[in-house]
Design a protein around this motif. Structure first.
Motif, PDB file in Angstrom:
ATOM      1  N   ASP A  63       1.010   5.770  11.267  1.00 14.42           N
ATOM      2  CA  ASP A  63       2.352   5.544  11.809  1.00 14.42           C
ATOM      3  C   ASP A  63       2.592   6.143  13.186  1.00 14.42           C
ATOM      4  N   LEU A  88       1.606   0.475  12.788  1.00 19.52           N
ATOM      5  CA  LEU A  88       2.929  -0.035  13.132  1.00 19.52           C
ATOM      6  C   LEU A  88       2.868  -0.805  14.451  1.00 19.52           C
ATOM      7  N   ALA A  89       3.553  -1.940  14.492  1.00 21.72           N
ATOM      8  CA  ALA A  89       3.546  -2.807  15.665  1.00 21.72           C
ATOM      9  C   ALA A  89       4.009  -2.077  16.919  1.00 21.72           C
ATOM     10  N   GLU A  90       4.913  -1.123  16.771  1.00 24.22           N
ATOM     11  CA  GLU A  90       5.444  -0.424  17.945  1.00 24.22           C
ATOM     12  C   GLU A  90       4.378   0.395  18.679  1.00 24.22           C
ATOM     13  N   ARG A  97      -3.612  -5.165  19.069  1.00 23.92           N
ATOM     14  CA  ARG A  97      -3.231  -6.089  17.991  1.00 23.92           C
ATOM     15  C   ARG A  97      -4.390  -7.033  17.686  1.00 23.92           C
ATOM     16  N   LEU A 108       2.150  -3.906  11.011  1.00 26.54           N
ATOM     17  CA  LEU A 108       3.428  -4.021  10.300  1.00 26.54           C
ATOM     18  C   LEU A 108       4.612  -3.756  11.222  1.00 26.54           C
ATOM     19  N   PRO A 109       5.720  -4.476  11.011  1.00 24.40           N
ATOM     20  CA  PRO A 109       6.916  -4.226  11.810  1.00 24.40           C
ATOM     21  C   PRO A 109       7.617  -2.922  11.437  1.00 24.40           C
ATOM     22  N   ALA A 110       7.406  -2.456  10.198  1.00 24.59           N
ATOM     23  CA  ALA A 110       8.038  -1.219   9.717  1.00 24.59           C
ATOM     24  C   ALA A 110       7.176  -0.640   8.609  1.00 24.59           C
TER      25      ALA A 110
END
Length: 147
Positions: A63, A88-90, A97, A108-110
């Protein structure tokens, strides 16, 4: 190919109750069965059996930013060596990616809970007594093994 991953302790969630002397059967990229090792091995004669020391549980979520490395592929591999099969995508750009997707790592977005469930994606982490990752299985493929 069917592979059985057995350990002294299996957790279907890291904060859940441990299953003692248990195993996870994996067919392709899916979990086929979770249960007592003896029952799982008996249900799938002829399967490859990998016995792991330590605790086997669901693959982890990384994360934070991915570890530094010379290439996106090596940065993703560094995450796999930690027992993580999702990021996490952020924390990923387009190159990271693409490398993650090629390696089967989820972007994952979250955050979401990591669980082992029959029919679910076969993402596993094996942790030693000190918490270090001994092995990582991502979508049914053994992608890291500590020597």
């Amino acid at each position: 190919m069917l592979t059985i991953h057995a350990a002294d302790e299996v957790r279907t969630a890291w904060d859940g109750e441990p299953l003692r002397d248990a195993a996870v059967a994996v067919t392709g990229e899916r979990v086929t069965r979770v249960g007592p090792a003896e029952d799982v091995v008996r249900a799938f004669p002829g399967a490859r059996v990998r016995r792991w020391p330590g605790v086997l549980g669901p693959g982890r979520l990384h994360d934070g930013p991915l570890p530094d490395a010379p290439s996106p592929r090596e940065r993703v591999h560094a995450v796999l060596k930690l027992g993580a099969v999702a990021v996490l995508a952020e924390h990923v750009d387009a190159e990271l990616r693409a490398a993650a997707v090629r390696g089967g790592v989820l972007v994952l977005p979250a955050a979401r809970p990591a669980v082992l469930a029959e029919g679910g994606r076969a993402d596993l982490a094996v942790l030693g007594s000190g918490g270090a990752c001994l092995a990582t299985v991502c979508a049914g493929r053994l992608v890291h093994r500590r020597r």
